[in-house]
Design a protein around this motif. Structure first.
Motif, PDB file in Angstrom:
ATOM      1  N   PRO A  28     -83.602 -25.284 -49.003  1.00 25.79           N
ATOM      2  CA  PRO A  28     -82.396 -24.875 -48.291  1.00 25.79           C
ATOM      3  C   PRO A  28     -82.420 -25.368 -46.851  1.00 25.79           C
ATOM      4  N   ALA A  29     -81.237 -25.646 -46.345  1.00 27.24           N
ATOM      5  CA  ALA A  29     -81.129 -26.097 -44.959  1.00 27.24           C
ATOM      6  C   ALA A  29     -81.612 -24.993 -44.038  1.00 27.24           C
ATOM      7  N   SER A  30     -82.409 -25.368 -43.065  1.00 25.98           N
ATOM      8  CA  SER A  30     -82.967 -24.369 -42.154  1.00 25.98           C
ATOM      9  C   SER A  30     -82.421 -24.504 -40.743  1.00 25.98           C
ATOM     10  N   THR A  59     -77.733 -23.548 -48.283  1.00 25.39           N
ATOM     11  CA  THR A  59     -78.736 -22.751 -47.590  1.00 25.39           C
ATOM     12  C   THR A  59     -78.827 -21.393 -48.280  1.00 25.39           C
ATOM     13  N   THR A  60     -79.507 -20.455 -47.666  1.00 22.08           N
ATOM     14  CA  THR A  60     -79.671 -19.134 -48.270  1.00 22.08           C
ATOM     15  C   THR A  60     -78.954 -18.082 -47.440  1.00 22.08           C
ATOM     16  N   ARG A  63     -80.972 -17.110 -44.332  1.00 20.98           N
ATOM     17  CA  ARG A  63     -80.821 -18.019 -43.181  1.00 20.98           C
ATOM     18  C   ARG A  63     -79.493 -17.755 -42.485  1.00 20.98           C
TER      19      ARG A  63
END
Length: 193
Positions: A28-30, A59-60, A63
């Motif tokens: 996932p994008a952080s 992403t999540t 996040r």
């Protein structure tokens, strides 16, 4: 000088020629980027939940929640950053979606052929503080005879049962007393025929 033992000049050490690397697994994008921000906001504007919007943007939810927390903290401290902009955009997108639902409900009120129950329910779920009427306290269980279940000791149970039985018997006898009383007789004439 001779090559080292086990060395093959046709196959030098290192990456074999012509072989691709193993695919890199992405997670996932952080980092909050402008592209990610616009994707999340666009999904929220259409009515997606935060979890759905995060997943669709790559992403999540954790996040997303963290970015919103950072933005709110920055707003409270008077700073401006990408996170503060993100908080404002997320709240605007959610408000625009809710405004559309309110518009649908108002239209359903004016036009009796429309059914606005779904929009009203959705508003009640999205923002219960704004769109629900507090419910009255429920009637006591047990038809006014106290709670249906109560945890008590056997001695307390016996005492309560004796009290209730004595009350019932007293009320029953009180109700039966007028029925059992002999009818009043009329005074007899003293002169007789």
């Amino acid at each position: 000088m001779s090559p080292p033992r086990g060395y093959d000049p046709k196959r030098p050490p290192g990456k074999p020629a012509g072989v691709k690397r193993a695919p890199k697994y992405t997670g996932p994008a952080s980092t909050l980027t402008y592209k990610l921000q616009t994707a999340i906001v666009a999904e929220l504007r259409q009515g997606s939940t935060k979890r759905m919007a995060a997943a669709l943007a790559g992403t999540t939810e954790a996040r997303l929640t963290n970015w919103l927390r950072r933005g709110r903290e920055a707003i409270e401290s008077g700073k401006r950053s990408r996170y503060t902009e993100f908080v404002v955009e997320v709240e605007r997108a959610q408000a625009e979606f809710q405004k559309g639902l309110v518009k649908d409900v108002n239209e359903a009120i004016r036009d009796k052929t429309m059914d606005g129950r779904g929009a009203r329910w959705f508003l009640g779920v999205l923002a219960p503080k704004d769109f629900t009427v507090p419910r009255e306290a429920a009637a006591p269980a047990g038809n006014g005879h106290g709670p249906l279940f109560e945890v008590i000791t056997p001695d307390e149970a016996r005492a309560k049962l004796d009290d209730k039985l004595a009350t019932f018997i007293a009320q029953h006898l009180k109700a039966q007393a007028p029925k059992d009383a002999p009818p009043e007789s009329a005074p007899e004439d003293a002169g007789g025929d």
